[in-house]
Enzyme design. Structure first.
Site: not given
Length: 347
Positions: A314-315
């Site tokens: 989850p950047c």
């Protein structure tokens, strides 16, 4: 920049795709609402109003534009094409010819154009690649080349060998040393994504409209010394199930196996991303502090930017120090939607 009505109107005039999914513009005189990138003639400023959801526009009495089709998911695979792909998955030796398409009231030229636009090849070429992927796996699992050729619908071994080599870059005889990366389109509420996987796990998950997506494919292929070929993979069903649960708010973490490719530093950055709990965000500075190197902020940002497995790694949970949603290859609007879905509290 603050999202004012003037800014939204200008974005519609410019057909600015970075505003896709953020707002919809409705025209009072025609009672129609559109995407920001709609190619229809733009109305005067006094004749429009803006909505942050399609539901609001519909409740106000507006109809969806037939040109830009604002109710459709971005780059969504049409249902009739999804049905064809399901049939191919269930029967890899199936050959759907133009005559078969016409019997289904499908125009071959229309299908050809869609596949050229979305897969870079014709439907017939897609079918051949799909069959060769399945054949590759059979031979890899010990099945004979002759039986595999016949099961794949080939009457000639030489024809099978030629197609196999053209698509996989090696002959069936030498294929046990070859590696293949399976590729599939996956539908999500935020648009269609490309998923890539090997036997080890998912190695790429990107939105199809990401900039420089071809460079991503080339980089992945080079890193794994493998051909990327249309086909099914044992990890795709789990990925699709978990993504569905995630978007429905029923999943807070992903368990699908991953094959993460990068330097030691990049691997550390991506591991830190996976440790950010759903509903929380961190800044690039905080990520650098956790790495024990305050000077690595730019390197952390670069590693985030080249993350090939969106959502699962989850950047989108990393933001600027001032709270701005910056640096998301899938589009800032998607970053916003993902954080809204996760009920993240921003600074």
């Amino acid at each position: 920049m603050k999202l004012t009505e003037e800014r939204m109107y200008q974005a519609s005039l410019d057909k600015d795709s970075s505003f896709e999914g953020i707002y919809w513009m409705a025209v009072k005189t025609t009672e129609i609402f559109c995407r920001p990138v709609c190619t229809a003639r733009k109305p005067k400023r006094e004749n429009v109003e803006f909505f942050l959801t399609t539901e609001e526009a519909i409740e106000k009495g507006y109809r969806a534009c037939k040109v830009c089709q604002p109710l459709k998911k971005l780059n969504e695979t049409p249902p009739y094409i999804q049905e064809l792909l399901t049939e191919l998955t269930q029967n890899v030796s199936l050959k759907i010819k133009d005559a078969d398409l016409l019997k289904r009231n499908i125009e071959p030229v229309t299908l050809r154009r869609w596949f050229l636009k979305n897969h870079g090849m014709t439907f017939q070429a897609f079918q051949r690649e799909f069959r060769m992927n399945a054949a590759f796996k059979k031979i890899k699992n010990g099945e004979s080349i002759i039986e595999t050729a016949l099961d794949s619908g080939y009457e000639s071994l030489s024809g099978f060998n030629e197609s196999f080599k053209n698509i996989l870059g090696t002959s069936p005889k030498n294929s046990k040393k070859q590696m293949v990366i399976d590729l599939k389109r996956i539908e999500t509420p935020l648009g269609t994504m490309y998923a890539c996987a090997t036997d080890e796990g998912i190695c790429m998950l990107e939105f199809t409209d990401r900039k420089n997506i071809e460079k991503q494919f080339t980089s992945l292929s080079k890193a794994l010394h493998a051909e990327i070929v249309q086909g099914e993979n044992k990890h795709f069903p789990q990925l699709e199930t978990e993504l569905k649960e995630y978007f429905e708010g029923k999943r807070i973490g992903f368990e699908v196996p991953l094959q993460i490719i990068g330097t030691d530093f990049q691997q550390k950055v991506w591991q830190l991303l996976r440790e950010i709990p759903m509903g929380e965000v961190r800044t690039y500075k905080q990520q650098s502090e956790l790495l024990g190197n305050l000077k690595a902020i730019r390197a952390v940002g670069t590693a985030n930017g080249i993350n090939k497995i969106a959502i699962v790694i989850p950047c989108h949970r990393v933001i600027g120090s001032n709270g701005d949603l910056v640096g998301y290859a899938g589009g800032i609007w998607r970053k916003q939607k993902l954080l809204e879905l996760e009920k993240a509290i921003l600074f």
